[in-house]
Design a protein around this motif. Structure first.
Motif, PDB file in Angstrom:
ATOM      1  N   ARG A 126       0.856  -1.267  -0.115  1.00 28.13           N
ATOM      2  CA  ARG A 126       0.014   0.036  -0.083  1.00 28.13           C
ATOM      3  C   ARG A 126       0.811   1.274  -0.048  1.00 28.13           C
ATOM      4  O   ARG A 126       0.550   2.274  -0.692  1.00 28.13           O
ATOM      5  N   ALA A 127       1.897   1.049   0.793  1.00 30.08           N
ATOM      6  CA  ALA A 127       2.889   2.493   0.881  1.00 30.08           C
ATOM      7  C   ALA A 127       3.427   2.772  -0.387  1.00 30.08           C
ATOM      8  O   ALA A 127       3.590   3.926  -0.589  1.00 30.08           O
ATOM      9  N   ASP A 135      -9.671   0.372  -0.462  1.00 33.57           N
ATOM     10  CA  ASP A 135      -8.882   1.017   0.433  1.00 33.57           C
ATOM     11  C   ASP A 135      -8.998   2.422   0.808  1.00 33.57           C
ATOM     12  O   ASP A 135      -8.907   3.413  -0.229  1.00 33.57           O
ATOM     13  N   PRO A 136      -9.187   2.930   2.029  1.00 34.54           N
ATOM     14  CA  PRO A 136      -9.257   4.388   2.188  1.00 34.54           C
ATOM     15  C   PRO A 136      -8.155   5.282   1.927  1.00 34.54           C
ATOM     16  O   PRO A 136      -8.403   6.211   1.388  1.00 34.54           O
ATOM     17  N   GLU A 137      -6.990   4.580   2.264  1.00 32.17           N
ATOM     18  CA  GLU A 137      -5.675   5.355   2.007  1.00 32.17           C
ATOM     19  C   GLU A 137      -5.543   5.860   0.413  1.00 32.17           C
ATOM     20  O   GLU A 137      -5.240   6.834   0.069  1.00 32.17           O
ATOM     21  N   GLN A 158      -7.820  -3.571   2.053  1.00 32.22           N
ATOM     22  CA  GLN A 158      -6.967  -3.596   3.265  1.00 32.22           C
ATOM     23  C   GLN A 158      -6.910  -5.259   3.302  1.00 32.22           C
ATOM     24  O   GLN A 158      -5.871  -5.630   3.786  1.00 32.22           O
ATOM     25  N   ASN A 159      -7.661  -5.925   2.743  1.00 32.59           N
ATOM     26  CA  ASN A 159      -7.597  -7.209   2.900  1.00 32.59           C
ATOM     27  C   ASN A 159      -6.563  -7.803   1.955  1.00 32.59           C
ATOM     28  O   ASN A 159      -5.517  -8.640   2.443  1.00 32.59           O
ATOM     29  N   ALA A 160      -6.443  -7.182   0.989  1.00 33.99           N
ATOM     30  CA  ALA A 160      -5.125  -7.542  -0.010  1.00 33.99           C
ATOM     31  C   ALA A 160      -3.856  -7.264   0.785  1.00 33.99           C
ATOM     32  O   ALA A 160      -2.612  -7.730   0.672  1.00 33.99           O
ATOM     33  N   GLN A 193     -16.303 -12.959  -5.377  1.00 36.57           N
ATOM     34  CA  GLN A 193     -16.621 -13.154  -3.951  1.00 36.57           C
ATOM     35  C   GLN A 193     -15.265 -12.996  -3.141  1.00 36.57           C
ATOM     36  O   GLN A 193     -15.257 -12.509  -2.054  1.00 36.57           O
ATOM     37  N   ALA A 194     -14.295 -13.514  -3.766  1.00 37.51           N
ATOM     38  CA  ALA A 194     -13.158 -13.287  -3.080  1.00 37.51           C
ATOM     39  C   ALA A 194     -12.562 -12.029  -2.958  1.00 37.51           C
ATOM     40  O   ALA A 194     -11.568 -11.723  -1.873  1.00 37.51           O
ATOM     41  N   ALA A 195     -13.184 -11.033  -3.556  1.00 37.15           N
ATOM     42  CA  ALA A 195     -12.796  -9.636  -3.508  1.00 37.15           C
ATOM     43  C   ALA A 195     -13.586  -8.848  -2.530  1.00 37.15           C
ATOM     44  O   ALA A 195     -13.446  -7.610  -2.095  1.00 37.15           O
ATOM     45  N   GLU A 196     -14.936  -9.568  -2.266  1.00 34.41           N
ATOM     46  CA  GLU A 196     -15.696  -8.827  -1.347  1.00 34.41           C
ATOM     47  C   GLU A 196     -15.211  -8.259  -0.024  1.00 34.41           C
ATOM     48  O   GLU A 196     -14.423  -9.231   0.579  1.00 34.41           O
ATOM     49  N   GLY A 197     -15.304  -7.113   0.717  1.00 39.11           N
ATOM     50  CA  GLY A 197     -14.809  -6.803   1.925  1.00 39.11           C
ATOM     51  C   GLY A 197     -14.007  -5.491   1.972  1.00 39.11           C
ATOM     52  O   GLY A 197     -13.616  -5.147   0.788  1.00 39.11           O
TER      53      GLY A 197
END
Length: 382
Positions: A231-232, A254-256, A327-329, A377-381
């Protein structure tokens, strides 16, 4: 002549006319030792896209099959989903001629989707031929999509080894002939296959690869999740944008990352993107937030999934891989993605894909409902 007009794109085709997209750049080296392919899936109906993808000699599957057929010593592959029997047949032929093959997949995909009490046919055939297939056996997702052949070539991108991923979804795949990059992916594979280091607690930290030259001032760097500083790195590239950011993202929650895109837009950078229409409606999607912030965002025009995870920054930076911007990734899933810098030819190829998907998003009329897809479905959340 532009790539779009030179390649028979549907951009000029009348509505209702099925026009194959001869993606001529797909099999060409866009940077030294780097080839890119896209699925020929720009129409609104999945079954029409499948016929085009299967017929197109430069669809993503063709480079993969050539790579497997040319393997001489060993193949290591980590894929969230392994189902396509054509790919399985190619692996079995390689095994028969003496190639050592090792595979990793997600636990949820060891069984048939429609009959979870039955072992998956593809997995059973591989194991029956003596090919070891291990799974992660945890709640987090083993979401990788990469193969390393003979310690010198990497095949990776957003593509799973399933018929829908290879022949219906919008996906991309890179073939990269670079031994140092192959070594970085092999180290990741060893963490999974040998040491069973899947979750964050087991891995400690997955450092990014070195920055590797691919010639003419272009470089590539690999990042691995979880605990991989991904992410960074993405946020840093976005913060450095000066003119334009284009994204094609199956899932962007992802919020950031979202806040950085909005900030860059407010700073005068043109920010535009395409979401998968199913995931765009999800609880955690940033689609509506981006629209409220006046970013130019659209839902895709393909009945099947728009499965890319691509960001193009200005005219030379490309981010692509298995990593959904979530965030899950970052924290839970096993993921890999690449950042290419100074890769103007590659950026041009991915910009061409953006233009085709944007046109399809504007002109196509896909069904209002699409059946749930396990890859979705794997990407939900969050």
């Amino acid at each position: 002549m532009s790539l779009l007009t030179a390649c028979g794109s549907p951009l000029s085709a009348p509505r209702g006319v099925v026009t194959p997209v001869a993606t001529e750049w797909a099999a060409e080296g866009v940077e030294r030792g780097v080839d890119v392919a896209f699925n020929d899936a720009y129409l609104e109906r999945a079954e029409l896209n499948e016929s085009l993808c299967r017929a197109n000699p430069r669809n993503t599957d063709k480079a993969l099959l050539r790579l497997i057929n040319g393997a001489r010593d060993h193949i290591d592959g980590a894929f969230y989903d392994i189902e396509d029997l054509g790919v399985v047949d190619a692996l079995l032929r390689a095994r028969k001629r003496g190639v050592t093959i090792r595979l990793v997949t997600d636990s949820d995909n060891m069984v048939e989707k429609a009959h979870p009490d039955q072992a998956r046919q593809a997995i059973s055939r591989l194991k029956g031929a003596g090919i070891p297939v291990i799974d992660d056996r945890r709640s987090g997702i083993m979401h990788h999509k990469f193969m390393v052949v003979d310690s010198r070539v990497v095949w990776t991108g957003s593509t799973n080894l399933t018929p829908t991923s290879l022949y219906r979804h919008n996906n991309n795949a890179l073939t990269i002939r670079q031994a140092r990059l192959a070594s970085a992916f092999e180290r990741e594979f060893e963490r999974l296959f040998v040491r069973r280091e899947f979750g964050k607690a087991a891995r400690v930290e997955s450092l990014p690869s070195d920055i590797i030259s691919i010639g003419e001032g272009a470089t590539v760097q690999a990042f691995f999740s979880p605990a991989g500083r991904g992410r960074a790195a993405v946020v840093k590239e976005l913060q450095g944008a000066r003119q334009r950011i284009r994204f094609m993202t199956f899932s962007l929650t992802d919020p950031e990352t979202g806040a950085t895109l909005i900030e860059r837009s407010r700073a005068g950078v043109k920010v535009e993107g395409i979401f998968d229409r199913w995931l765009a409606a999800g609880q955690f999607s940033l689609f509506e937030k981006f629209k409220a912030a006046k970013l130019e965002v659209r839902k895709d025009g393909n009945e099947a999934l728009m499965h890319h995870k691509i960001i193009v920054v200005d005219s030379g930076t490309v981010i692509t891989g298995s990593y959904n911007y979530s965030q899950n990734a970052e924290n839970n899933n096993n993921e890999a993605f690449l950042i290419f810098r100074g890769a103007r030819n590659l950026a041009r190829a991915y910009t061409g894909e953006y233009d085709r998907l944007r046109h399809a998003a504007i002109t196509n009329r896909p069904p209002a409902y699409k059946a749930p897809d396990p890859e979705g479905q794997a990407a939900e959340g969050p």
